[in-house]
Write a protein that holds these residues in place. Structure first.
Motif, PDB file in Angstrom:
ATOM      1  N   TYR A  74       0.798  -1.213   0.000  1.00 49.01           N
ATOM      2  CA  TYR A  74       0.000   0.000   0.000  1.00 49.01           C
ATOM      3  C   TYR A  74       0.839   1.275   0.000  1.00 49.01           C
ATOM      4  N   TYR A  75       2.093   1.155   0.393  1.00 50.14           N
ATOM      5  CA  TYR A  75       2.955   2.324   0.573  1.00 50.14           C
ATOM      6  C   TYR A  75       4.353   1.993   0.092  1.00 50.14           C
ATOM      7  N   ALA A  76       4.924   2.903  -0.701  1.00 48.37           N
ATOM      8  CA  ALA A  76       6.295   2.716  -1.193  1.00 48.37           C
ATOM      9  C   ALA A  76       6.843   4.061  -1.633  1.00 48.37           C
ATOM     10  N   ALA A  77       8.142   4.260  -1.416  1.00 45.60           N
ATOM     11  CA  ALA A  77       8.825   5.470  -1.872  1.00 45.60           C
ATOM     12  C   ALA A  77       8.137   6.739  -1.388  1.00 45.60           C
ATOM     13  N   TYR A  78       7.742   6.763  -0.103  1.00 45.63           N
ATOM     14  CA  TYR A  78       7.145   7.939   0.533  1.00 45.63           C
ATOM     15  C   TYR A  78       5.827   8.360  -0.111  1.00 45.63           C
ATOM     16  N   ASP A  79       5.097   7.379  -0.625  1.00 44.15           N
ATOM     17  CA  ASP A  79       3.804   7.678  -1.246  1.00 44.15           C
ATOM     18  C   ASP A  79       2.923   6.444  -1.156  1.00 44.15           C
ATOM     19  N   LEU A  80       1.627   6.644  -1.332  1.00 43.31           N
ATOM     20  CA  LEU A  80       0.701   5.535  -1.405  1.00 43.31           C
ATOM     21  C   LEU A  80       0.700   4.950  -2.811  1.00 43.31           C
ATOM     22  N   THR A  81       0.523   3.652  -2.894  1.00 38.89           N
ATOM     23  CA  THR A  81       0.262   3.036  -4.183  1.00 38.89           C
ATOM     24  C   THR A  81      -1.220   3.248  -4.509  1.00 38.89           C
ATOM     25  N   HIS A 119       7.918   5.469  11.792  1.00 40.30           N
ATOM     26  CA  HIS A 119       6.466   5.445  11.682  1.00 40.30           C
ATOM     27  C   HIS A 119       6.064   6.468  10.616  1.00 40.30           C
ATOM     28  N   LEU A 120       4.795   6.494  10.259  1.00 38.97           N
ATOM     29  CA  LEU A 120       4.326   7.375   9.186  1.00 38.97           C
ATOM     30  C   LEU A 120       3.976   8.745   9.752  1.00 38.97           C
ATOM     31  N   GLY A 121       4.560   9.790   9.175  1.00 36.22           N
ATOM     32  CA  GLY A 121       4.295  11.141   9.634  1.00 36.22           C
ATOM     33  C   GLY A 121       3.588  11.954   8.570  1.00 36.22           C
ATOM     34  N   GLY A 122       3.757  13.259   8.641  1.00 34.93           N
ATOM     35  CA  GLY A 122       3.228  14.160   7.629  1.00 34.93           C
ATOM     36  C   GLY A 122       1.709  14.253   7.607  1.00 34.93           C
ATOM     37  N   ARG A 160       4.539  18.056   4.149  1.00 35.71           N
ATOM     38  CA  ARG A 160       4.899  16.878   3.371  1.00 35.71           C
ATOM     39  C   ARG A 160       3.802  15.828   3.462  1.00 35.71           C
ATOM     40  N   PHE A 161       3.611  15.089   2.386  1.00 42.98           N
ATOM     41  CA  PHE A 161       2.475  14.181   2.301  1.00 42.98           C
ATOM     42  C   PHE A 161       2.642  12.949   3.185  1.00 42.98           C
ATOM     43  N   ALA A 162       3.669  12.158   2.959  1.00 46.02           N
ATOM     44  CA  ALA A 162       3.789  10.882   3.673  1.00 46.02           C
ATOM     45  C   ALA A 162       5.246  10.553   4.014  1.00 46.02           C
ATOM     46  N   PRO A 163       5.924  11.411   4.759  1.00 50.40           N
ATOM     47  CA  PRO A 163       7.317  11.123   5.116  1.00 50.40           C
ATOM     48  C   PRO A 163       7.394  10.063   6.209  1.00 50.40           C
ATOM     49  N   GLU A 164       8.535   9.411   6.276  1.00 48.64           N
ATOM     50  CA  GLU A 164       8.788   8.492   7.369  1.00 48.64           C
ATOM     51  C   GLU A 164       9.458   9.262   8.501  1.00 48.64           C
ATOM     52  N   CYS A 165       8.974   9.044   9.704  1.00 48.57           N
ATOM     53  CA  CYS A 165       9.453   9.757  10.883  1.00 48.57           C
ATOM     54  C   CYS A 165      10.132   8.747  11.803  1.00 48.57           C
ATOM     55  N   LEU A 166      11.420   8.917  12.057  1.00 54.37           N
ATOM     56  CA  LEU A 166      12.151   7.970  12.900  1.00 54.37           C
ATOM     57  C   LEU A 166      11.623   8.039  14.326  1.00 54.37           C
ATOM     58  N   ASP A 167      11.135   6.922  14.823  1.00 53.27           N
ATOM     59  CA  ASP A 167      10.520   6.865  16.142  1.00 53.27           C
ATOM     60  C   ASP A 167      11.599   6.886  17.222  1.00 53.27           C
ATOM     61  N   TRP A 168      11.440   7.767  18.220  1.00 49.58           N
ATOM     62  CA  TRP A 168      12.511   7.955  19.189  1.00 49.58           C
ATOM     63  C   TRP A 168      12.617   6.828  20.206  1.00 49.58           C
TER      64      TRP A 168
END
Length: 235
Positions: free
Chosen positions: A137-144, A181-184, A167-175
């Motif tokens: 469902y998700y690849a390369a910072y975007d939805l399929t 996890h999914l951010g944006g 930003r639409f769907a960046p990956e956010c490094l969980d602390w």
């Protein structure tokens, strides 16, 4: 010799965040809700007068906004950019020592599931992104295309998230998990729907959220093989 870059003056902002009381207040606001000065004073362990003085400085520094409802004033982070700065600082900072059973329980709850300003974080957030990836469902910072249909069927305003200025769907490094996890805008839109459906609920510990039984069943259906092949909206 002039050698200091002048493109941004970060020292005043860093100084505002560096104070322990203001840092505690900003961290308390990371769950995305607006809180009264009295609540923030209690969380930071200071008097009401001291809290008011610190909040005035945070307002002047544009790190928080104030929301007025009648005679009441509530404070919130000035935006997702501020939240991102705080999350990055959390990742590079040492974890505070746990000195009581209560602190240990609170730490476990935050590690399991919490909000990262307006999107899902902790093991729950990391797992959600994993399932979106693994299901195609998700690849390369975007939805399929399949992912867009799936989330639209869930009630997520994907089109609105795409129009957002963030930003639409960046990956956010969980602390806590040290994985993404999914951010944006998309992460926020999904989390909004998870709360609206009652799949997650807020707990008594600030920022901590809990998966409900309805949510457990709903997520199982959402990511099942049957759902993938049928494309039937989740009700």
């Amino acid at each position: 010799m002039e050698y200091i870059a002048r493109d941004a003056d970060i020292a005043p902002v860093a100084a505002l965040i560096a104070d322990p009381t203001r840092a505690a207040m900003l961290t308390a606001l990371l769950d995305g809700r607006a809180l009264a000065a009295g609540e923030l004073a209690r969380m930071a362990g200071v008097s009401a007068a001291t809290a008011s003085a610190h909040l005035a400085r945070l307002l002047d520094g544009r790190l928080v906004d104030v929301v007025r409802q009648g005679r009441h004033r509530y404070y919130r982070l000035a935006g997702h950019d501020v939240a991102e700065v705080l999350e990055v600082l959390a990742r590079v900072s040492a974890r505070p020592p746990v000195r009581s059973l209560r602190q240990s329980r609170q730490a476990r709850l935050l590690e399991e599931a919490r909000t990262c300003y307006d999107h899902l974080a902790g093991r729950a957030g990391v797992s959600l992104l994993d399932r979106l990836r693994e299901g195609g469902y998700y690849a390369a910072y975007d939805l399929t295309d399949t992912g867009e249909r799936l989330l639209t069927g869930l009630g997520v305003d994907v089109a609105g998230a795409r129009r957002s200025r963030r930003r639409f769907a960046p990956e956010c490094l969980d602390w806590t998990e040290r994985r993404s996890h999914l951010g944006g805008a998309l992460g926020a839109a999904i989390t909004e729907v998870l709360f609206e459906r009652g799949w997650y609920r807020r707990g008594k510990v600030p920022r901590a959220v809990a998966l409900t039984e309805e949510g457990r069943e709903g997520l199982s259906v959402l990511f099942s093989r049957k759902e993938l092949t049928s494309g039937t909206p989740v009700t």
